[in-house]
Enzyme design. Sequence first.
Site, PDB file in Angstrom:
ATOM      1  N   GLU A  74       0.847  -1.195  -0.083  1.00 34.27           N
ATOM      2  CA  GLU A  74      -0.009  -0.064   0.011  1.00 34.27           C
ATOM      3  C   GLU A  74       0.864   1.342  -0.144  1.00 34.27           C
ATOM      4  O   GLU A  74       0.369   2.445   0.398  1.00 34.27           O
ATOM      5  CB  GLU A  74      -1.070   0.027   1.111  1.00 34.27           C
ATOM      6  CG  GLU A  74      -2.089  -1.397   1.167  1.00 34.27           C
ATOM      7  CD  GLU A  74      -2.839  -1.258   2.078  1.00 34.27           C
ATOM      8  OE1 GLU A  74      -4.234  -1.638   2.156  1.00 34.27           O
ATOM      9  OE2 GLU A  74      -2.292  -1.146   3.447  1.00 34.27           O
ATOM     10  N   HIS A 114      -1.401   4.123   8.634  1.00 37.40           N
ATOM     11  CA  HIS A 114      -2.713   3.324   8.399  1.00 37.40           C
ATOM     12  C   HIS A 114      -2.782   2.114   9.311  1.00 37.40           C
ATOM     13  O   HIS A 114      -1.953   1.322   9.519  1.00 37.40           O
ATOM     14  CB  HIS A 114      -2.300   3.063   6.999  1.00 37.40           C
ATOM     15  CG  HIS A 114      -3.472   1.823   6.500  1.00 37.40           C
ATOM     16  ND1 HIS A 114      -4.933   2.234   6.427  1.00 37.40           N
ATOM     17  CD2 HIS A 114      -3.221   0.715   5.875  1.00 37.40           C
ATOM     18  CE1 HIS A 114      -5.328   1.180   5.953  1.00 37.40           C
ATOM     19  NE2 HIS A 114      -4.615   0.297   5.670  1.00 37.40           N
ATOM     20  N   HIS A 164      -5.374  -0.959  10.857  1.00 32.59           N
ATOM     21  CA  HIS A 164      -6.791  -1.797  10.674  1.00 32.59           C
ATOM     22  C   HIS A 164      -7.314  -1.964  12.211  1.00 32.59           C
ATOM     23  O   HIS A 164      -7.814  -3.190  12.524  1.00 32.59           O
ATOM     24  CB  HIS A 164      -6.347  -3.194  10.216  1.00 32.59           C
ATOM     25  CG  HIS A 164      -5.689  -3.017   8.768  1.00 32.59           C
ATOM     26  ND1 HIS A 164      -5.424  -4.254   8.061  1.00 32.59           N
ATOM     27  CD2 HIS A 164      -5.624  -2.073   7.908  1.00 32.59           C
ATOM     28  CE1 HIS A 164      -4.820  -3.989   6.807  1.00 32.59           C
ATOM     29  NE2 HIS A 164      -5.039  -2.709   6.632  1.00 32.59           N
ATOM     30  N   TYR A 185     -10.725  16.900  21.003  1.00 35.69           N
ATOM     31  CA  TYR A 185      -9.399  16.450  20.607  1.00 35.69           C
ATOM     32  C   TYR A 185      -9.713  15.673  19.226  1.00 35.69           C
ATOM     33  O   TYR A 185      -8.538  15.878  18.396  1.00 35.69           O
ATOM     34  CB  TYR A 185      -9.133  15.471  21.788  1.00 35.69           C
ATOM     35  CG  TYR A 185      -8.888  16.041  23.212  1.00 35.69           C
ATOM     36  CD1 TYR A 185      -7.953  16.916  23.430  1.00 35.69           C
ATOM     37  CD2 TYR A 185      -9.996  15.705  23.991  1.00 35.69           C
ATOM     38  CE1 TYR A 185      -7.734  17.546  24.470  1.00 35.69           C
ATOM     39  CE2 TYR A 185      -9.933  16.577  25.215  1.00 35.69           C
ATOM     40  CZ  TYR A 185      -8.946  17.400  25.512  1.00 35.69           C
ATOM     41  OH  TYR A 185      -8.684  17.857  26.629  1.00 35.69           O
ATOM     42  N   HIS A 236     -12.167  -0.914   5.443  1.00 37.28           N
ATOM     43  CA  HIS A 236     -10.683  -0.961   5.589  1.00 37.28           C
ATOM     44  C   HIS A 236     -10.155  -0.539   7.090  1.00 37.28           C
ATOM     45  O   HIS A 236      -9.762  -1.205   7.703  1.00 37.28           O
ATOM     46  CB  HIS A 236     -10.131  -0.575   4.156  1.00 37.28           C
ATOM     47  CG  HIS A 236      -8.545  -0.959   4.038  1.00 37.28           C
ATOM     48  ND1 HIS A 236      -8.131  -0.897   2.912  1.00 37.28           N
ATOM     49  CD2 HIS A 236      -7.685  -1.288   4.947  1.00 37.28           C
ATOM     50  CE1 HIS A 236      -6.703  -1.100   2.871  1.00 37.28           C
ATOM     51  NE2 HIS A 236      -6.497  -1.424   4.163  1.00 37.28           N
TER      52      HIS A 236
END
Length: 214
Positions: free
Chosen positions: A73, A92, A94, A119, A159
Site C-alpha cells: 500500500e 495506516h 486496521h 481532541y 478497511h
Amino acid sequence: MNEHTLRQRLVTLGKRLYDRGLSPGTSGNLSVRLDDGWLTTPTNSCMGELNADEISKLDWEGNVLSGSKPSKEYFFHLAYYKHRPEAQAIVHLHSSYSSAVSCLKNVDEASVLPPITPYFVMRIGRLPLVPYRRPGDERLGDDVARLAPHYSALMLANHGPIVTGKDLDATVSAAEELEETAKLFLLLHGHEYRTLDADQIGELCEHHGARWES
C-alpha cells in the site's frame, strides 16, 4: 531527526501500536518523510517486530533505495506526500473500532465520525469516507491524491483509517485519538448525544489551529 533516528523511532512506535492492539498480525503500515525520500514499513511485517535496517527507503517515484520490499500500500502514502506537503508522516491501521466504523451503512461520507470531542476536531478534523477498493488496488492512490490537499486523515471503506501529521510522533498520537473517538462513537450508537456546535468548533480552530474543512 536524521534517518537513523527515524528508523529507530518507527520501530518504537510500531511496537507501541502493536502492543495496544491497533495493528494485529501483519496489518497496517507506517511511513515518514526524509529530505532525500521516505521510509515505510516492509510488506508483511509485524509492527511489533520491526527491524530498523529492513525498513524500506523509497524515492519520490516509488523506487526502493534500500531495505526490504515496501508495503503493497506504499502508493497511497506516496500520493499523500505528493499532494499534502505538510504531511511529514503517515499511519495506516486496521484497528478494531475505526475499522468497524468504516463498515457502517448510512454514515456521513463527508465525515464518518462527528465532532464529539475537541481532541478529535483538533487532531483529525473532518474524516471523509473513501469508497472501497481491494487492498493493493492502485486506483486508491488517485482517490487519496484527490482528497489529500484538503484533509489530514481519511477513512477507507471496509478497511481502516489513514492519518497524517506534522511529525511521526504527532501522527501516531492522532491515529490513537481517532481510534478512541471511533470507540466512543460506537458506545454512543443508539443513544442521543451532543456534538460540538459551529461556535465551539470555530473556537478550536481559532485557539488550537484545528481545521474542520467543509
